[in-house]
Design an enzyme around this catalytic site. Structure first.
Site, PDB file in Angstrom:
ATOM      1  N   HIS A 253       3.251  -5.591  -0.176  1.00 28.44           N
ATOM      2  CA  HIS A 253       2.076  -4.959   0.439  1.00 28.44           C
ATOM      3  C   HIS A 253       0.853  -5.188  -0.455  1.00 28.44           C
ATOM      4  O   HIS A 253       0.954  -5.125  -1.686  1.00 28.44           O
ATOM      5  CB  HIS A 253       2.352  -3.456   0.603  1.00 28.44           C
ATOM      6  CG  HIS A 253       1.285  -2.754   1.378  1.00 28.44           C
ATOM      7  ND1 HIS A 253       0.089  -2.381   0.814  1.00 28.44           N
ATOM      8  CD2 HIS A 253       1.226  -2.380   2.676  1.00 28.44           C
ATOM      9  CE1 HIS A 253      -0.664  -1.801   1.738  1.00 28.44           C
ATOM     10  NE2 HIS A 253       0.007  -1.787   2.872  1.00 28.44           N
ATOM     11  N   ARG A 296       0.026  -6.935   4.873  1.00 27.61           N
ATOM     12  CA  ARG A 296       1.423  -7.390   4.868  1.00 27.61           C
ATOM     13  C   ARG A 296       1.712  -8.226   6.104  1.00 27.61           C
ATOM     14  O   ARG A 296       0.904  -8.244   7.050  1.00 27.61           O
ATOM     15  CB  ARG A 296       2.397  -6.221   4.753  1.00 27.61           C
ATOM     16  CG  ARG A 296       2.106  -5.047   5.639  1.00 27.61           C
ATOM     17  CD  ARG A 296       3.020  -3.873   5.313  1.00 27.61           C
ATOM     18  NE  ARG A 296       2.546  -2.684   5.985  1.00 27.61           N
ATOM     19  CZ  ARG A 296       3.320  -1.831   6.624  1.00 27.61           C
ATOM     20  NH1 ARG A 296       4.615  -2.044   6.696  1.00 27.61           N
ATOM     21  NH2 ARG A 296       2.811  -0.746   7.172  1.00 27.61           N
ATOM     22  N   LYS A 299       0.853  -7.725  10.172  1.00 30.03           N
ATOM     23  CA  LYS A 299       0.023  -6.535  10.364  1.00 30.03           C
ATOM     24  C   LYS A 299      -1.432  -6.953  10.569  1.00 30.03           C
ATOM     25  O   LYS A 299      -1.772  -8.117  10.461  1.00 30.03           O
ATOM     26  CB  LYS A 299       0.149  -5.578   9.168  1.00 30.03           C
ATOM     27  CG  LYS A 299       1.514  -4.979   8.975  1.00 30.03           C
ATOM     28  CD  LYS A 299       1.989  -4.016  10.071  1.00 30.03           C
ATOM     29  CE  LYS A 299       1.099  -2.873  10.390  1.00 30.03           C
ATOM     30  NZ  LYS A 299       1.522  -1.576   9.889  1.00 30.03           N
ATOM     31  N   ASP A 302      -7.745  -5.723   7.704  1.00 26.49           N
ATOM     32  CA  ASP A 302      -8.364  -4.450   7.317  1.00 26.49           C
ATOM     33  C   ASP A 302      -9.295  -4.761   6.142  1.00 26.49           C
ATOM     34  O   ASP A 302      -8.884  -5.423   5.175  1.00 26.49           O
ATOM     35  CB  ASP A 302      -7.235  -3.475   6.907  1.00 26.49           C
ATOM     36  CG  ASP A 302      -7.745  -2.141   6.367  1.00 26.49           C
ATOM     37  OD1 ASP A 302      -8.926  -2.050   5.974  1.00 26.49           O
ATOM     38  OD2 ASP A 302      -6.941  -1.190   6.323  1.00 26.49           O
ATOM     39  N   CYS A 304     -10.344  -3.171   3.623  1.00 22.92           N
ATOM     40  CA  CYS A 304     -10.041  -2.754   2.243  1.00 22.92           C
ATOM     41  C   CYS A 304      -9.208  -3.801   1.508  1.00 22.92           C
ATOM     42  O   CYS A 304      -9.256  -3.874   0.278  1.00 22.92           O
ATOM     43  CB  CYS A 304      -9.387  -1.374   2.184  1.00 22.92           C
ATOM     44  SG  CYS A 304      -7.757  -1.264   2.917  1.00 22.92           S
ATOM     45  N   TYR A 305      -8.461  -4.629   2.241  1.00 19.62           N
ATOM     46  CA  TYR A 305      -7.681  -5.683   1.560  1.00 19.62           C
ATOM     47  C   TYR A 305      -8.581  -6.792   1.017  1.00 19.62           C
ATOM     48  O   TYR A 305      -8.123  -7.635   0.247  1.00 19.62           O
ATOM     49  CB  TYR A 305      -6.607  -6.256   2.499  1.00 19.62           C
ATOM     50  CG  TYR A 305      -5.611  -5.198   2.913  1.00 19.62           C
ATOM     51  CD1 TYR A 305      -4.876  -4.515   1.953  1.00 19.62           C
ATOM     52  CD2 TYR A 305      -5.432  -4.851   4.249  1.00 19.62           C
ATOM     53  CE1 TYR A 305      -3.990  -3.511   2.311  1.00 19.62           C
ATOM     54  CE2 TYR A 305      -4.551  -3.849   4.621  1.00 19.62           C
ATOM     55  CZ  TYR A 305      -3.837  -3.188   3.644  1.00 19.62           C
ATOM     56  OH  TYR A 305      -2.976  -2.188   3.996  1.00 19.62           O
ATOM     57  N   ASP A 348     -12.924  -0.380   8.177  1.00 21.89           N
ATOM     58  CA  ASP A 348     -11.686  -1.160   8.156  1.00 21.89           C
ATOM     59  C   ASP A 348     -11.795  -2.365   9.110  1.00 21.89           C
ATOM     60  O   ASP A 348     -11.614  -3.522   8.721  1.00 21.89           O
ATOM     61  CB  ASP A 348     -10.588  -0.139   8.537  1.00 21.89           C
ATOM     62  CG  ASP A 348      -9.296  -0.668   9.053  1.00 21.89           C
ATOM     63  OD1 ASP A 348      -9.217  -1.846   9.380  1.00 21.89           O
ATOM     64  OD2 ASP A 348      -8.337   0.118   9.152  1.00 21.89           O
ATOM     65  N   ASP A 355     -15.823   5.009   6.293  1.00 21.67           N
ATOM     66  CA  ASP A 355     -15.443   6.112   5.403  1.00 21.67           C
ATOM     67  C   ASP A 355     -15.738   5.664   3.974  1.00 21.67           C
ATOM     68  O   ASP A 355     -16.034   4.496   3.731  1.00 21.67           O
ATOM     69  CB  ASP A 355     -13.959   6.512   5.599  1.00 21.67           C
ATOM     70  CG  ASP A 355     -13.023   5.342   5.383  1.00 21.67           C
ATOM     71  OD1 ASP A 355     -12.986   4.839   4.243  1.00 21.67           O
ATOM     72  OD2 ASP A 355     -12.341   4.902   6.331  1.00 21.67           O
ATOM     73  N   HIS A 358     -13.248   2.911   2.493  1.00 22.63           N
ATOM     74  CA  HIS A 358     -13.484   1.528   2.945  1.00 22.63           C
ATOM     75  C   HIS A 358     -14.835   1.005   2.468  1.00 22.63           C
ATOM     76  O   HIS A 358     -14.971  -0.175   2.157  1.00 22.63           O
ATOM     77  CB  HIS A 358     -13.338   1.421   4.473  1.00 22.63           C
ATOM     78  CG  HIS A 358     -11.902   1.399   4.882  1.00 22.63           C
ATOM     79  ND1 HIS A 358     -11.233   2.532   5.258  1.00 22.63           N
ATOM     80  CD2 HIS A 358     -10.998   0.399   4.899  1.00 22.63           C
ATOM     81  CE1 HIS A 358      -9.969   2.221   5.502  1.00 22.63           C
ATOM     82  NE2 HIS A 358      -9.795   0.934   5.297  1.00 22.63           N
TER      83      HIS A 358
HETATM   84  C1  LIG Z   1      -5.315   2.275  -7.713  1.00 20.53           C
HETATM   85  C2  LIG Z   1      -4.590   2.707  -6.516  1.00 20.53           C
HETATM   86  C3  LIG Z   1      -4.236   4.126  -6.386  1.00 20.53           C
HETATM   87  C4  LIG Z   1      -4.249   1.794  -5.619  1.00 20.53           C
HETATM   88  C5  LIG Z   1      -3.563   2.057  -4.362  1.00 20.53           C
HETATM   89  C6  LIG Z   1      -3.324   0.764  -3.709  1.00 20.53           C
HETATM   90  C7  LIG Z   1      -2.675   0.933  -2.371  1.00 20.53           C
HETATM   91  C8  LIG Z   1      -1.225   1.281  -2.343  1.00 20.53           C
HETATM   92  C9  LIG Z   1      -3.409   0.697  -1.298  1.00 20.53           C
HETATM   93  C10 LIG Z   1      -2.881   0.717   0.074  1.00 20.53           C
HETATM   94  C11 LIG Z   1      -3.780   1.466   0.940  1.00 20.53           C
HETATM   95  C12 LIG Z   1      -3.481   1.287   2.400  1.00 20.53           C
HETATM   96  C13 LIG Z   1      -4.529   0.698   3.269  1.00 20.53           C
HETATM   97  C14 LIG Z   1      -2.359   1.686   2.902  1.00 20.53           C
HETATM   98  C15 LIG Z   1      -2.161   1.576   4.355  1.00 20.53           C
HETATM   99  O1  LIG Z   1      -0.861   1.259   4.631  1.00 20.53           O
HETATM  100  P1  LIG Z   1      -0.535   1.123   6.173  1.00 20.53           P
HETATM  101  O2  LIG Z   1       0.913   0.930   6.326  1.00 20.53           O
HETATM  102  O3  LIG Z   1      -1.130   2.290   6.897  1.00 20.53           O
HETATM  103  O4  LIG Z   1      -1.419  -0.115   6.568  1.00 20.53           O
HETATM  104  P2  LIG Z   1      -1.031  -1.629   6.891  1.00 20.53           P
HETATM  105  O5  LIG Z   1      -0.676  -1.658   8.296  1.00 20.53           O
HETATM  106  O6  LIG Z   1      -2.308  -2.375   6.600  1.00 20.53           O
HETATM  107  O7  LIG Z   1       0.079  -2.026   5.956  1.00 20.53           O
HETATM  108 ZN   LIG Z   2      -8.004  -0.064   4.917  1.00 18.32          ZN
END
Ligand SMILES: CC(C)=CCC/C(C)=C/CC/C(C)=C/COP(=O)(O)OP(=O)(O)O
Ligand SMILES: [Zn+2]
Length: 414
Positions: A253, A296, A299, A302, A304-305, A348, A355, A358
């Protein structure tokens, strides 16, 4: 399965089942191979593929309506969104972030600082420090809010927020380095990772990166603290090439891959992971059509990636490897799909609201696409190749998630 059934299932999943959702296969188009009895599936429609089609259409419409040139980043407009938080109560739905107050401060301060260093004034820096120290035990470690337990991930956000405050009122000298060091040692698990808290708490690449980052920032990264950490992080690389949250357990991820690779960069051990698989995985995160990055396999894109995966790409570049993402294409996704003239702040994807989270990670991701970096093994010494006023944003250190200038000042003070 009919479209109506799929809608009902989507509603039930979204409302009642949280994030642990089963795969819903809606339509499969099976074809019989003429020469054998093999049945092969030529298309599979799921809730996610349906969502992707919707997003794709919205992106394509934006690409068409906004023309060939990228819009400029609407900095003053986004500033109004960030400044709002200093003079107004935050919206009710943000009460879910009550245990993440240092994060909100870090996100807002970092976004303002990247767009214009002067936009984070001394009065605001003072207010940020006061609030952070109120949510701490003996000036560190830090808690999510007043009266809460110390938390590793909040301590990371608090240290980063303080680093953005220019040692106002001597706040950098007030940080209890010794107390934080003892606490970090107590959070260490037998497997080499770190837990979020003393009594309870998860232990994964995210918490381990936070421990390494805090320790590096405070110059308390001792061999004792680092014992077994490199092996823990390396065990989190999966067969896909990216990293999961825990050793041999999770799907690769973007968020956890950032944490593992940035953690390895702090330990100067990036080259010990499988670099070619990691590069391929990063490259596969970018979709040709939307041009943004996903977190990942299979998916949705977004914004933030742009940072979580974009920073991994930049870390690889600082280690001397070539880029595995198309940066001009990513800029197009960010400026056309994550920004809207209708609402300030960054989002996103089209259809989502902006937000603070993001806004910060999209801005940091955009910054990484604008600047180019010198080669170095040392995470804290990462520097840009050229300074220029053609860039819309200040340069970010891809390991620590801070403007390079603020990181340099903080580290030289330590
Ligand atoms: C420094 C620090 C604390 C870093 C954290 C890094 C981290 C784990 C970020 C992931 C954030 C995120 C968008 C999760 C969404 O997963 P989802 O399953 O909802 O989204 P998806 O479908 O994009 O995988
Ligand atoms: Zn995001």
């Amino acid at each position: 399965m009919s479209g109506q059934d799929l809608k009902t299932l989507k509603f039930i999943n979204a409302q009642f089942l949280g994030r642990k959702r089963p795969t819903i296969e809606a339509i499969s188009d099976e074809q019989m191979d003429q020469d054998s009895s093999m049945v092969c599936m030529t298309s599979l429609s799921t809730e996610t593929t349906e969502d992707r089609e919707e997003v794709l259409l919205e992106c394509l419409e934006l690409f068409e309506s906004l023309g060939l040139e990228n819009p400029t980043l609407l900095k003053e407009f986004h500033k109004s969104y960030l400044d709002y938080s200093f003079n107004n109560a935050l919206p009710r739905q943000m009460k879910a972030l009550d245990a993440s107050q240092p994060w909100i401060l870090y996100w807002i301060a970092c976004s303002l600082r990247l767009m214009n260093r002067e936009w984070l004034g001394e009065d605001i820096q003072r207010r940020i420090c006061k609030k952070l120290f109120k949510a701490s035990l003996e000036n560190g470690p830090f808690c999510g809010g007043f009266g809460q337990d110390p938390h590793l991930v909040c301590t990371y956000a608090a240290i980063n927020a303080l680093a953005l405050c220019d040692n106002v009122d001597g706040c950098w000298d007030q940080i209890n380095r010794q107390g934080i060091y003892k606490w970090l040692l107590a959070l260490k698990s037998d497997n080499g990772g770190f837990r979020t808290g003393l009594v309870v708490g998860e232990c994964d690449t995210r918490t381990t990166y936070c421990a390494l980052s805090v320790a590096a920032m405070l110059d308390i990264l001792t061999p004792e603290l680092c014992q077994g950490v490199e092996q823990f992080l390396l065990r989190c690389q999966t067969y896909e090439g990216g990293f999961g949250a825990c050793p041999q357990e999770d799907e690769a991820h973007g968020g956890y891959t950032f944490c593992a690779v940035a953690g390895l960069a702090i330990l100067e051990s990036v080259e010990k992971c499988n670099i070619s698989m990691l590069s391929e995985w990063c490259s596969a995160r970018q979709t040709a059509e939307e041009k943004g990055l996903s977190g990942r396999s299979n998916k949705l894109v977004d914004g933030c990636y742009s940072y979580w995966v974009g920073a991994v790409n930049t870390i690889l570049e600082t280690q001397g490897y070539s880029s595995c993402i198309d940066k001009p294409a990513l800029q197009e996704y960010i400026l056309k799909c994550c920004q809207s003239t209708e609402r300030p702040g960054l989002r996103d994807k089209p259809g989502k609201s902006p937000d603070y989270y993001h806004t910060t990670y999209v801005l940091m991701g955009l910054s990484l696409t604008e600047h180019s970096f010198n080669t170095t093994k040392s995470a804290s010494a990462i520097s840009t190749r050229e300074e220029s006023d053609k860039f819309q944003l200040g340069a970010v250190n891809p390991v620590f998630g801070l403007p390079i200038e603020d990181l340099r000042k903080f580290l030289s003070h330590t």
